[in-house]
Scaffold this motif. Structure first.
Motif, PDB file in Angstrom:
ATOM      1  N   ILE A  47      30.602 -21.239  13.084  1.00 47.23           N
ATOM      2  CA  ILE A  47      29.481 -20.247  12.823  1.00 47.23           C
ATOM      3  C   ILE A  47      28.229 -20.428  13.551  1.00 47.23           C
ATOM      4  N   LYS A  49      24.628 -20.107  13.826  1.00 52.02           N
ATOM      5  CA  LYS A  49      23.595 -20.552  12.932  1.00 52.02           C
ATOM      6  C   LYS A  49      22.184 -20.110  13.185  1.00 52.02           C
ATOM      7  N   LYS A 145      30.114 -11.446  14.228  1.00 48.85           N
ATOM      8  CA  LYS A 145      29.522 -12.527  13.400  1.00 48.85           C
ATOM      9  C   LYS A 145      29.928 -12.375  11.974  1.00 48.85           C
ATOM     10  N   SER A 147      30.126 -14.187   9.485  1.00 53.03           N
ATOM     11  CA  SER A 147      29.240 -15.024   8.840  1.00 53.03           C
ATOM     12  C   SER A 147      28.227 -14.142   8.291  1.00 53.03           C
ATOM     13  N   TYR A 152      29.026 -16.955   0.807  1.00 57.38           N
ATOM     14  CA  TYR A 152      29.321 -18.460   0.808  1.00 57.38           C
ATOM     15  C   TYR A 152      29.604 -18.978  -0.405  1.00 57.38           C
ATOM     16  N   CYS A 158      35.344 -16.788   1.914  1.00 56.89           N
ATOM     17  CA  CYS A 158      34.439 -17.705   2.883  1.00 56.89           C
ATOM     18  C   CYS A 158      35.213 -18.616   3.558  1.00 56.89           C
ATOM     19  N   GLY A 162      35.400 -16.746  10.600  1.00 54.16           N
ATOM     20  CA  GLY A 162      34.620 -17.400  11.475  1.00 54.16           C
ATOM     21  C   GLY A 162      34.071 -16.576  12.530  1.00 54.16           C
ATOM     22  N   ASP A 163      33.213 -16.970  13.150  1.00 59.08           N
ATOM     23  CA  ASP A 163      32.585 -16.240  14.479  1.00 59.08           C
ATOM     24  C   ASP A 163      33.079 -16.523  15.492  1.00 59.08           C
TER      25      ASP A 163
END
Ligand code: UT7
Length: 333
Positions: A47, A49, A145, A147, A152, A158, A162-163
Motif C-alpha cells: 500500500i 501510504k 493505487k 487503495s 477498508y 479490502c 493492492g498498489d
C-alpha cells in the motif's frame, strides 16, 4: 525482409514498501487469515501510504527501474502509455506527468482505462504502433493505487486489492518474436457487477454520496468470479486453436492475478501444468493494471528467448481477452 513484429525488450517494476498483511486486516474488518488465504491465495499486499502520492508515483518508479536496468536514454522513448483505473486526477493524464518526470521529453503520452484488462489492451495498442512502423520505442506502464478507491471497512473488497506498477518497453523485432495474436472482448452488461460508480459524468460525487462511501469500488464477487474463469479460459482456447498450438507448446500462462482459485480453475480447464503458471498474488494481491507486468518482472530471469507466453485478463466493463507473445530475450541476471 519479413513483417516487423513488436517485442518486449525490457521490464521494470515498483511496489510500495508498506506491507498490509492478512493479520493487519483481521484488526480492521471481520475476517481471518485462513479465510483470505483459502478463498483468494493472498497473504499480503503493498500500500502506498505517503500523503499526496498517487498512481504517477508508482508509474514513475516502475519506468525508472526499467530505464536503469536496460540503460536506455529516456529521450529515445516516443510514446508512453499508462494503463490505470486510478489516475492521479480526471484530467490531465497520469501518463503526461509520468513521461516528463522520467525524462521522456520526446514522447507523446496518454492514459488507458480498461480496469483489470488495462495492461492487456495496452499491449494491443503498443504493439500496433510498432507493427505499423510508426514508432520504434513504446513504453507501456500498468499502474494502480487501488487503495485510493478501497473502503477498508468493506471486507468483500479490502482483502483483495493492492498498489503497484510494472513497465515494459516494446521495440521492433525482425526474428518473428514478440506479439503473435490477440482475442479481446468487452460486454457492457457486466458493469453493474464491478464498478467504482461515483465521480464520473453520470454519477456526481455529492456530499451525501461521499457520506455513504460512494467513492469506493464495489463488486459482486461471485458473478465476477464465474465470468472471469469462463471468459479467460475461452479466450485462451481461441488463441491456442487459431495459432495451432497444443497446450504442450505453451511455456507460460501470465493471467491477471485477481484470485488464486480463478487462476487454478483456468489452468485446470486448459490442462496446463502448475509449473507453467506464473503466480505472485500471494505477495501483491490484485493490483488491477499492474498484475501482468509485475508477473513479467518476477519471472524475467526464468523466461527464455522463444518461450511462448499466453497472457489473459478479465475485469470491470466487463473486459477480457488473451494475447499470445513469443519472448524475445534471455535475461542477463
Ligand atoms: O480483478 C477484477 C476481477 N475481480 C475478480 O476476479 C474477483 C472475483 N471474485 C472473487 O475473487 C471472490 O468472489 C471473492 C474473493 C471476492 C469472494 O469469495 P467467495 O468465495 O465468492 O465468497 P462469497 O462472497 O460467496 O462469500 C462467502 C461467505 C459469505 O458468508 P455466508 O453468507 O456464507 O455466511 C461472506 O459473507 O464468506 C463471507 N465473507 C468473508 N468472510 C471472511 C466474505 N468476505 C469475507 C472475508 N472474510 N473477507
Amino acid at each position: 525482409m519479413g513483417k516487423i513484429s513488436a517485442a518486449i525488450t525490457a521490464v521494470g517494476a515498483y511496489v510500495p514498501e508498506y506491507v498490509l498483511t492478512n493479520q493487519i486486516l483481521e484488526t480492521l474488518v471481520d475476517t481471518n487469515d485462513e479465510w483470505i488465504t483459502s478463498r483468494t491465495g493472498i497473504k499480503e499486499r503493498r500500500i502506498l501510504k505517503e500523503e499526496g502520492k498517487g498512481t504517477s508515483y508508482l508509474a514513475i518508479k516502475a519506468a525508472q527501474d526499467l530505464i536503469d536496468k536496460k540503460g536506455i536514454d529516456p529521450k529515445t522513448i516516443e510514446l508512453v502509455i499508462v494503463a490505470t483505473a486510478t489516475p492521479d486526477m480526471k484530467a490531465a493524464s497520469t501518463a503526461s506527468f509520468t513521461a516528463t518526470e522520467i525524462g521522456a521529453t520526446n514522447a507523446f503520452s496518454f492514459d488507458m482505462d480498461a480496469a483489470c484488462s488495462g495492461f492487456l489492451y495496452g499491449m494491443s495498442v503498443a504493439t500496433s504502433y510498432i507493427e505499423s512502423g510508426r514508432y520504434k520505442n513504446v513504453l507501456l506502464i500498468g499502474a494502480d493505487k487501488m487503495s485510493s478507491i478501497i473502503n477498508y471497512k468493506d471486507r468483500a473488497t479490502c482483502i483483495i486489492f493492492g498498489d503497484g506498477a510494472g513497465a515494459v518497453l516494446f521495440e521492433p523485432n525482425d526474428e518473428g518474436l514478440g506479439f503473435q495474436d490477440e482475442y479481446l472482448r468487452s460486454d457492457g452488461t457486466g458493469r453493474e457487477f464491478l464498478q467504482a460508480t461515483y465521480g464520473g459524468s453520470s454519477y456526481a460525487l455529492t456530499p451525501e454520496i461521499l457520506e455513504k462511501g460512494g467513492q469506493y469500488a464495489f463488486q459482486e464477487g461471485k458473478t465476477v468470479f464465474k465470468n472471469a474463469v469462463f471468459n479467460m479460459a475461452d479466450a485462451t482456447f481461441k488463441i491456442l486453436e487459431r495459432n495451432n498450438l497444443t497446450i504442450e507448446d505453451v511455456n507460460w500462462l501470465a493471467a491477471h492475478q485477481a484470485n488464486k482459485r480463478i487462476i487454478d480453475a483456468i489452468a485446470q480447464r486448459i490442462e496446463l501444468e502448475e509449473e507453467k503458471v506464473m503466480i505472485n498474488i500471494h505477495k501483491y494481491g490484485n493490483t488491477t493494471s499492474a498484475t501482468l507486468p509485475l508477473l513479467l518482472n518476477d519471472y524475467e530471469s526464468q523466461l527464455k528467448k522463444g518461450d511462448k507466453v499466453i497472457f489473459a485478463a478479465f475485469g470491470g466493463g466487463f473486459s477480457w481477452g488473451a494475447i499470445y507473445l513469443k519472448w524475445a530475450y534471455n535475461s542477463v541476471n
